[in-house]
Design an enzyme around this catalytic site. Structure first.
Site, short mmCIF file in Angstrom:
data_model
loop_
_atom_site.label_atom_id
_atom_site.label_comp_id
_atom_site.label_asym_id
_atom_site.label_seq_id
_atom_site.Cartn_x
_atom_site.Cartn_y
_atom_site.Cartn_z
N CYS A 120 -9.78 61.33 14.60
CA CYS A 120 -9.04 60.62 16.09
C CYS A 120 -9.24 59.37 15.39
O CYS A 120 -7.73 58.69 15.61
CB CYS A 120 -10.93 61.00 16.68
SG CYS A 120 -10.24 60.39 18.18
N HIS A 176 -12.49 66.88 16.58
CA HIS A 176 -13.82 66.23 16.12
C HIS A 176 -14.01 67.67 15.51
O HIS A 176 -14.93 68.67 15.66
CB HIS A 176 -14.34 65.48 16.78
CG HIS A 176 -14.10 64.03 16.61
ND1 HIS A 176 -14.86 62.46 16.20
CD2 HIS A 176 -13.21 64.01 18.03
CE1 HIS A 176 -14.10 62.05 17.09
NE2 HIS A 176 -13.30 62.57 17.49
N GLU A 198 -16.11 68.10 12.64
CA GLU A 198 -17.16 67.46 12.01
C GLU A 198 -18.60 67.38 13.81
O GLU A 198 -19.50 67.89 13.14
CB GLU A 198 -17.52 66.32 12.10
CG GLU A 198 -17.65 65.58 13.17
CD GLU A 198 -15.88 64.40 13.88
OE1 GLU A 198 -16.34 63.44 14.13
OE2 GLU A 198 -15.13 65.01 13.43
#
Length: 232
Positions: A85, A194, A196
């Site tokens: 991002c 994302h 994560e």
């Protein structure tokens, strides 16, 4: 394996990236934007957030932070680097990746679980996927629309450097439905969604099996660990 995560003023997801690295089986190393020291890490993650409040352009000021001189040298030397991002925006601003990110086509911040198709399963960060594999990971951005000249797009497409595309819906108006790209060497990857945030059951996207059970993002981190073991 030791993977550094760089914190910039305004980073939001640095701790999440460290957690993902730990769950994948590597040692996360916290790095500070104002240093000129990578502390001997084997790979790097530039996390999501709003570095420097996204003033000027998202990622532009962060791309000039002291540690970015070391990041650029390391990336050009072959070290795996993942920009997520805001980190993707930094990589384009630092000219480690081609193209750029502008404000979403709808003109507003978007947050959703997003379906992707993995187009390139040979980069350092995607070897654990199969070509055309469909995954779901969260997306949250206000300036996530990927733009590039027609010549650049033709080169990225022709060289197989599109890492992932949006499927189902293009949430931000990116050209070619592009969600992520890699450099020619395959060690530097920028990804707008994302990974994560989809690394542990109970905290990820909903799946057909159960609510919040999606862990598709973990493979980005296990991929770079597996590639390092192969190259050791």
């Amino acid at each position: 394996m030791r993977i550094g995560v760089v914190t910039f003023p305004g980073s939001l997801d640095d701790r999440d990236a460290q957690r993902a690295i730990r769950l994948a089986g590597a040692e996360p190393v916290a790095l500070w934007h104002g240093e000129h020291d990578l502390h001997g890490v084997d790979a790097l993650v530039l996390p999501g957030g709003f570095s420097y409040g996204d003033y000027l352009r998202a990622g532009a000021i962060a791309s000039l932070s002291p540690i970015m001189a070391e990041v650029i040298d390391a990336a050009n030397g072959g070290m795996p680097v993942l920009g997520i991002c805001n980190g993707f925006q930094m990589l384009t601003e630092a000219h480690l990746l081609e193209g750029g990110l502008i404000r979403n086509e709808a003109g507003r911040f978007i947050c959703r679980d997003q379906q992707l198709r993995i187009e390139n399963s040979t980069s350092d960060w995607t070897t654990g996927f199969t070509a055309n594999q469909e995954i779901t990971i969260p997306l949250k951005n206000g300036e996530g629309s990927f733009m590039a000249s027609s010549e650049t797009l033709e080169r990225l497409e022709g060289e197989g450097r599109i890492v992932a595309r949006y499927i189902g819906v293009n949430p931000n108006g990116s050209l070619g439905d592009i969600a992520g790209v890699t450099n020619a060497r395959g060690n530097v990857v920028g990804l707008m969604p994302h990974p994560e945030h989809a690394v542990e059951a109970g905290f990820g996207p909903d799946t057909a099996q159960a609510m919040s059970s999606g862990v598709d993002g973990l493979t980005f981190f296990t991929s770079v660990i597996a590639r390092a073991l192969v190259n050791a």
